[in-house]
Scaffold this motif. Sequence first.
Motif, PDB file in Angstrom:
ATOM      1  N   ALA A   1       9.278 -46.825 -11.087  1.00  0.00           N
ATOM      2  CA  ALA A   1       9.869 -47.573 -12.196  1.00  0.00           C
ATOM      3  C   ALA A   1      11.195 -48.226 -11.817  1.00  0.00           C
ATOM      4  N   GLY A   2      11.639 -48.002 -10.575  1.00  0.00           N
ATOM      5  CA  GLY A   2      12.822 -48.698 -10.092  1.00  0.00           C
ATOM      6  C   GLY A   2      14.069 -47.871  -9.905  1.00  0.00           C
ATOM      7  N   ALA A   3      14.033 -46.562 -10.186  1.00  0.00           N
ATOM      8  CA  ALA A   3      15.215 -45.724 -10.015  1.00  0.00           C
ATOM      9  C   ALA A   3      15.462 -45.439  -8.542  1.00  0.00           C
ATOM     10  N   ARG A   4      16.723 -45.503  -8.138  1.00  0.00           N
ATOM     11  CA  ARG A   4      17.109 -45.302  -6.738  1.00  0.00           C
ATOM     12  C   ARG A   4      18.320 -44.378  -6.670  1.00  0.00           C
ATOM     13  N   PRO A   5      18.653 -43.875  -5.463  1.00  0.00           N
ATOM     14  CA  PRO A   5      19.819 -43.003  -5.321  1.00  0.00           C
ATOM     15  C   PRO A   5      21.082 -43.641  -5.904  1.00  0.00           C
ATOM     16  N   GLY A   6      21.823 -42.843  -6.663  1.00  0.00           N
ATOM     17  CA  GLY A   6      23.056 -43.313  -7.288  1.00  0.00           C
ATOM     18  C   GLY A   6      22.871 -43.963  -8.638  1.00  0.00           C
ATOM     19  N   ASP A   7      21.641 -44.333  -9.002  1.00  0.00           N
ATOM     20  CA  ASP A   7      21.387 -44.950 -10.303  1.00  0.00           C
ATOM     21  C   ASP A   7      21.518 -43.911 -11.418  1.00  0.00           C
ATOM     22  N   ARG A   8      21.851 -44.386 -12.591  1.00  0.00           N
ATOM     23  CA  ARG A   8      21.868 -43.518 -13.765  1.00  0.00           C
ATOM     24  C   ARG A   8      20.544 -43.694 -14.517  1.00  0.00           C
ATOM     25  N   VAL A   9      19.879 -42.563 -14.741  1.00  0.00           N
ATOM     26  CA  VAL A   9      18.598 -42.539 -15.447  1.00  0.00           C
ATOM     27  C   VAL A   9      18.813 -41.815 -16.774  1.00  0.00           C
ATOM     28  N   ALA A  10      18.759 -42.546 -17.879  1.00  0.00           N
ATOM     29  CA  ALA A  10      18.967 -41.956 -19.201  1.00  0.00           C
ATOM     30  C   ALA A  10      17.653 -41.376 -19.709  1.00  0.00           C
ATOM     31  N   VAL A  11      17.670 -40.099 -20.093  1.00  0.00           N
ATOM     32  CA  VAL A  11      16.508 -39.418 -20.662  1.00  0.00           C
ATOM     33  C   VAL A  11      16.791 -39.186 -22.132  1.00  0.00           C
ATOM     34  N   PHE A  12      16.077 -39.906 -22.993  1.00  0.00           N
ATOM     35  CA  PHE A  12      16.263 -39.853 -24.444  1.00  0.00           C
ATOM     36  C   PHE A  12      14.895 -39.758 -25.079  1.00  0.00           C
ATOM     37  N   LYS A  13      14.448 -38.545 -25.358  1.00  0.00           N
ATOM     38  CA  LYS A  13      13.077 -38.348 -25.810  1.00  0.00           C
ATOM     39  C   LYS A  13      12.988 -37.175 -26.767  1.00  0.00           C
ATOM     40  N   GLU A  14      11.781 -36.991 -27.317  1.00  0.00           N
ATOM     41  CA  GLU A  14      11.525 -35.840 -28.171  1.00  0.00           C
ATOM     42  C   GLU A  14      11.803 -34.559 -27.387  1.00  0.00           C
ATOM     43  N   ASN A  15      12.398 -33.584 -28.057  1.00  0.00           N
ATOM     44  CA  ASN A  15      12.806 -32.366 -27.370  1.00  0.00           C
ATOM     45  C   ASN A  15      11.605 -31.565 -26.875  1.00  0.00           C
ATOM     46  N   HIS A  16      11.608 -31.272 -25.587  1.00  0.00           N
ATOM     47  CA  HIS A  16      10.614 -30.388 -24.984  1.00  0.00           C
ATOM     48  C   HIS A  16      11.074 -30.044 -23.570  1.00  0.00           C
ATOM     49  N   PHE A  17      10.386 -29.075 -22.990  1.00  0.00           N
ATOM     50  CA  PHE A  17      10.747 -28.586 -21.663  1.00  0.00           C
ATOM     51  C   PHE A  17      10.696 -29.683 -20.603  1.00  0.00           C
ATOM     52  N   ASP A  18       9.893 -30.718 -20.816  1.00  0.00           N
ATOM     53  CA  ASP A  18       9.798 -31.756 -19.793  1.00  0.00           C
ATOM     54  C   ASP A  18      11.084 -32.559 -19.643  1.00  0.00           C
ATOM     55  N   CYS A  19      12.020 -32.425 -20.595  1.00  0.00           N
ATOM     56  CA  CYS A  19      13.356 -33.012 -20.379  1.00  0.00           C
ATOM     57  C   CYS A  19      13.974 -32.437 -19.111  1.00  0.00           C
ATOM     58  N   LEU A  20      13.831 -31.137 -18.912  1.00  0.00           N
ATOM     59  CA  LEU A  20      14.342 -30.488 -17.702  1.00  0.00           C
ATOM     60  C   LEU A  20      13.652 -31.011 -16.445  1.00  0.00           C
ATOM     61  N   LEU A  21      12.357 -31.185 -16.532  1.00  0.00           N
ATOM     62  CA  LEU A  21      11.613 -31.646 -15.359  1.00  0.00           C
ATOM     63  C   LEU A  21      11.948 -33.096 -15.044  1.00  0.00           C
ATOM     64  N   LEU A  22      12.174 -33.923 -16.056  1.00  0.00           N
ATOM     65  CA  LEU A  22      12.605 -35.296 -15.818  1.00  0.00           C
ATOM     66  C   LEU A  22      13.966 -35.323 -15.133  1.00  0.00           C
ATOM     67  N   ALA A  23      14.873 -34.447 -15.563  1.00  0.00           N
ATOM     68  CA  ALA A  23      16.184 -34.370 -14.911  1.00  0.00           C
ATOM     69  C   ALA A  23      16.034 -33.943 -13.457  1.00  0.00           C
ATOM     70  N   ALA A  24      15.215 -32.916 -13.214  1.00  0.00           N
ATOM     71  CA  ALA A  24      15.007 -32.449 -11.841  1.00  0.00           C
ATOM     72  C   ALA A  24      14.391 -33.550 -10.982  1.00  0.00           C
ATOM     73  N   ALA A  25      13.479 -34.322 -11.570  1.00  0.00           N
ATOM     74  CA  ALA A  25      12.843 -35.411 -10.819  1.00  0.00           C
ATOM     75  C   ALA A  25      13.858 -36.490 -10.460  1.00  0.00           C
ATOM     76  N   ALA A  26      14.734 -36.839 -11.406  1.00  0.00           N
ATOM     77  CA  ALA A  26      15.762 -37.843 -11.121  1.00  0.00           C
ATOM     78  C   ALA A  26      16.714 -37.350 -10.032  1.00  0.00           C
ATOM     79  N   ILE A  27      17.117 -36.093 -10.136  1.00  0.00           N
ATOM     80  CA  ILE A  27      18.013 -35.527  -9.126  1.00  0.00           C
ATOM     81  C   ILE A  27      17.337 -35.518  -7.766  1.00  0.00           C
ATOM     82  N   ARG A  28      16.046 -35.247  -7.730  1.00  0.00           N
ATOM     83  CA  ARG A  28      15.317 -35.178  -6.458  1.00  0.00           C
ATOM     84  C   ARG A  28      15.384 -36.499  -5.699  1.00  0.00           C
ATOM     85  N   ILE A  29      15.391 -37.629  -6.419  1.00  0.00           N
ATOM     86  CA  ILE A  29      15.431 -38.916  -5.720  1.00  0.00           C
ATOM     87  C   ILE A  29      16.858 -39.456  -5.595  1.00  0.00           C
TER      88      ILE A  29
END
Length: 513
Positions: free
Chosen positions: A38-66
């Motif tokens: 989707a275009g996210a790269r190292p140093g970019d800010r990825v805003a996660v704004f969604k319905e509350n669920h555990f996958d918020c954590l996984l989205l954060a971990a995925a962003a940090i991983r890249i």
Amino acid sequence: MFFRLSRPMDIDPSGQLILDLPALAGFVRSTAAALHAAGARPGDRVAVFKENHFDCLLLAAAAIRIGAVPVMLSGLLPPDSVRALLRRVEPTLLVSNRRLLEEAGSDGGPLTSLAERTLSLDGGVPDALALVDVLGGPEPAPVPRGDDELMMLTHTSGTTGIPKLIMYTPEKLQGQMARLECRHLPPLTFGRNDVVAMFLPYVHARAFTWIYSVLTLSPATVLLMSENDPEVVGPLFRQHRPTVVEALPIDFLRMAPLAGENRGDALASVRTFIGNFDAMRWSAIRTFLNASRHWFPVWREGYGQSETGGLGMTMITRYRANKRRDERPGPRKVGRPMPGFVELKVVDPTTFEPVPTGEPGIVLAKTKARCVGYYGEPERWEEKAVGEWWNTGDIGVMTRTGALTLLDREVNYAPGGSCLEHEDVIVDHLPDGHDVALLPVPDGPPVPIVATPDGSLDRERWRGAVRGVPALAEPIVIAFKDMPRTGTGKILREALRTRYLAGVGHPGHGRWT
């Protein structure tokens, strides 16, 4: 160890409800690939704004991983607050879902205009990518970051306006905040046989320190709850028998029917209830402890702030909760600072010199877990950072035994009393379904805002509830549903003050809110 979801994750088109650790790791890798596509790269800010669920954590971990920096925003934030925060961080990618993306703000513009690109997890949004279109691509290599590099942003509760964005590094979040919780300290922390149920805003830093403890201590089963409806929670609890339940005040209030007289056995096995984000009313603590059939259930209540992590802890037994109603209570005790981790002191709010034991003052905290700043608002950070110490903005008293008791937030503190204490006393003597917020004013007694199930108040019950409490103004009665709260259940006292006390000032100056 396995994870049982209360509903499927929004990042999982297959709709799984039971996951193990390899499956979670696989979701992080595949989501990292989707964010990269989707275009996210190292140093970019990825805003996660969604319905509350555990996958918020996984989205954060995925962003940090890249190598990107996740900006975690609660799906319960008001539309204008979200827009203000997105303008502050200027994200490369916004990850959200259709309902939230279609919410209108006062500016009338689409949320998608505030990010370079938008990824809709459930599709159907003009000018946005859909998750299904970016899944299945190659997994990029992990991008490590240093311990002192910016890793993540989360926001404060926003009880006094637009939330602040807190800057976390790996050293602060992983190395310090999660450190104590990851130790094997029964009964404070998990055991291998525990069944842990978690209700949480999964965009909050508390979710990150908690998942570190889960992965370290490996309880048998983890129930990942994204909703607090008793009709959903009850069957899941009866099937899996939780021994530890952590939730927000708003979740416990919603689940109260499970602890009623016809509760069945949904809470029978709970040995530890954990309250987070705000103090629970004593009536609710008593109700849940009495619903457990464990021989010695306890309520664990922590004191801390998003900027510092945990600062203190207290344990409430069933005996203490039941006895308290018959006593003349004092201010709420939040426990002692954790030795080797935290120092607390109480100082004069003008001179910042320590006050004598037993005297009220501003609570300052010193901890290695203190975060590194407010994103885009250094002046607000400097207002609260006092050298190595952190100004909590709370008024408290240190006892002779080294325990801290809280009186009020500085902005609401009127010398000679404690609105928090008096609220506890009043609510404890009102019927279920009632809540009270006391609004102190510079000249005159505090004004009670009383929330009741139907917006009416039995005046005889009210007079009995306030007997022994210092003088109050005539109560303003509203329906319980009309009590303004944050997404985590905190009462928005500023909103009440604006609505019912327009033009009346605070007793404090509010510099440290």
